[in-house]
Design an enzyme around this catalytic site. Structure first.
Site, PDB file in Angstrom:
ATOM      1  N   HIS A 161     -25.735 -74.151  -7.532  1.00 37.42           N
ATOM      2  CA  HIS A 161     -25.461 -75.159  -8.559  1.00 37.42           C
ATOM      3  C   HIS A 161     -24.976 -74.532  -9.866  1.00 37.42           C
ATOM      4  O   HIS A 161     -24.466 -75.246 -10.750  1.00 37.42           O
ATOM      5  CB  HIS A 161     -26.722 -75.991  -8.814  1.00 37.42           C
ATOM      6  CG  HIS A 161     -26.436 -77.418  -9.185  1.00 37.42           C
ATOM      7  ND1 HIS A 161     -25.448 -77.777 -10.070  1.00 37.42           N
ATOM      8  CD2 HIS A 161     -27.018 -78.583  -8.789  1.00 37.42           C
ATOM      9  CE1 HIS A 161     -25.432 -79.084 -10.209  1.00 37.42           C
ATOM     10  NE2 HIS A 161     -26.367 -79.602  -9.439  1.00 37.42           N
ATOM     11  N   ASP A 203     -21.013 -78.211  -9.150  1.00 30.89           N
ATOM     12  CA  ASP A 203     -21.946 -79.335  -9.289  1.00 30.89           C
ATOM     13  C   ASP A 203     -22.119 -80.061  -7.955  1.00 30.89           C
ATOM     14  O   ASP A 203     -21.389 -79.819  -6.986  1.00 30.89           O
ATOM     15  CB  ASP A 203     -21.442 -80.308 -10.353  1.00 30.89           C
ATOM     16  CG  ASP A 203     -21.487 -79.707 -11.750  1.00 30.89           C
ATOM     17  OD1 ASP A 203     -22.352 -78.851 -11.988  1.00 30.89           O
ATOM     18  OD2 ASP A 203     -20.643 -80.087 -12.584  1.00 30.89           O
TER      19      ASP A 203
END
Length: 466
Positions: A438, A442
């Site tokens: 992450h 995203d």
């Protein structure tokens, strides 16, 4: 790679070698490689060269390739003369080629090239140390005169056993010494009664039973604990296992992993593979006879999706996100040595059959321990498949420094409600698990990538025909 294990010499002292000849075998954490000679000449392995089985750092000198009538002693003397730390060794220099340059060694007389240094297997060396056998002058019965374990035992048996004199160190295994202390067994007396024999746990326990003195309750508990410990097996945490542990710990420390899962209807994909299998049986060419596996198919599908979503074909280098132009997909391979990642390079420019042929070759080499370093590193995305073990879904661990890894579960027939909400059909279903970092990408872009892989898998004909 910072160090490796010298497995064996393929040439011996005095052998003529030519550029390209295989000289020796070296083993890294992941694979075994045969090293070629870079020059022509005569091989000389010094007596103080690391023996087979030794772990040596990269760049360590193992041997010399001498030119023509070059003399090893003169080469060493001339090289020592060049060293500023050893001016006393200055001597007339012989002609020395760059590949013969060595670190400072001493040699007062020429060593004949026809007398190779004695070599010993790692196991034989360990047994020799345990039994106190001097192996340097033994004659080996192994391949190329190598000293093996049976030679050490034969040398020990040939020696005349003598009772240990007072104060002499006793030949006792660690477990036997511990149990002797617990049971009150006199090791000196036991050694005198069994001269020339290493005292083991069985010897101590037999002498304790002969004394007919039952051990106290606490001693019995200690004895049982020692016996339980002696029945355990111990394996060194090294080699591939250590490398896997280091990389898994690195992944846990340096990534922010998130896993997305989705179910895929692969009924059409299963039909496609059945057609490819039938086509392969009818094919007369080797290329046409290759049957892509489901992993191969998803390698190709992921490459197509990564071209549309390059953010997942990336890695993080300090404060810079690096997106790769080439798509090099790693395939997690279960081998006898441990988990390895075999790499299929430039998948975006290959047909499905080419991908299948390349993956088969690199996987076979990885399992045989013959893969090159280039075949085991440099992947930009990894696929791992546990479907053959009847696993439906799992959380794969990112292979650093990559951004993402795709996990494949098993293909299973399930009842599925169709789009009209009125029909129930039996369909082949597969669960995909995408773990991504992450920090680099995203959740929404990662979900769009996984959704495209799903769409390609559910409608494969347009993309996979080659």
């Amino acid at each position: 790679m910072e160090q490796g294990t010298l497995v064996e010499w393929l040439k011996q002292t005095g052998d003529a070698v030519h550029a390209g000849d295989l000289l020796y075998v070296v083993e890294s954490d992941k694979t075994t490689n045969e090293v070629e000679a870079m020059d022509d000449g005569v091989l000389y392995i010094p007596a103080d060269s690391p023996p087979p089985g030794s772990v040596v750092p990269v760049g360590a000198r193992l041997a010399f390739i001498l030119q023509g009538d070059e003399d090893y002693a003169n080469v060493i003397a001339s090289q020592s003369a060049e060293a500023p730390t050893a001016p006393a060794l200055a001597a007339p220099q012989a002609a020395v080629t760059p590949h013969n340059r060595a670190s400072s060694l001493t040699a007062s007389t020429p060593v004949p090239l026809s007398v190779p240094a004695a070599t010993i297997s790692p196991r034989a060396r360990r047994v020799a140390q345990e039994l106190g056998v001097a192996w340097e002058n033994l004659r080996g019965s192994g391949k190329s005169g190598r000293i093996v374990e049976r030679d050490i035992y034969a040398a020990r048996s040939a020696a005349t056993p003598e009772p240990p004199h007072p104060g002499a160190p006793l030949d006792v295994t660690p477990v036997a010494r511990r149990i002797a202390a617990q049971l009150g067994v006199d090791l000196e007396a036991l050694a005198t009664a069994t001269p020339g024999k290493r005292i083991t746990r069985q010897d101590v326990e037999q002498m304790a039973r002969a004394s007919q003195k039952p051990p106290a309750p606490d001693q019995r508990n200690q004895q049982e604990a020692a016996a339980a410990e002696s029945s355990q097996t111990h394996q060194a945490f090294s080699g591939v296992r250590r490398t896997i542990a280091d990389r898994m710990a690195l992944s846990a420390r340096t990534t922010a992993p998130v896993t997305l899962m989705t179910e895929v209807d692969v009924t059409e994909l299963v039909h496609l593979r059945e057609q490819l299998k039938a086509s392969a049986k009818a094919s007369r060419s080797p290329a046409g006879a290759v049957v892509p596996s489901y992993t191969d198919i998803f390698v190709k599908l992921c490459a197509l999706a990564l071209q549309e979503h390059p953010a997942l074909n990336a890695r993080l280098e300090e404060d810079i996100i690096v997106q790769e132009q080439g798509i090099h997909i790693g395939i997690a391979v279960d081998t006898a040595r441990g988990l390895l990642v075999a790499v299929v390079r430039d998948v975006q420019g290959k047909s499905l059959r080419q991908v299948a042929a390349d993956s088969r070759q690199v996987i076979e080499r990885a399992r045989a321990g013959k893969a090159t370093p280039n075949e085991l590193q440099g992947s930009t995305f990894t696929i791992t498949n546990l479907g053959m073990y009847a696993i439906d879904a799992f959380t794969p661990i990112i292979n650093p420094p990559e951004c993402a890894i795709l996990g494949m579960g098993r293909i299973a027939a399930r009842q599925v409600v169709m789009e009209d909400r009125r029909t129930v059909a039996i369909r082949d279903m597969l669960t995909l698990s995408l773990t991504f970092d992450h920090r680099i990408v995203d959740g929404a872009p990662a979900a769009r990538f996984l959704q495209q892989v799903k769409q390609l898998a559910e409608s494969p004909y347009l993309w996979l025909i080659s």
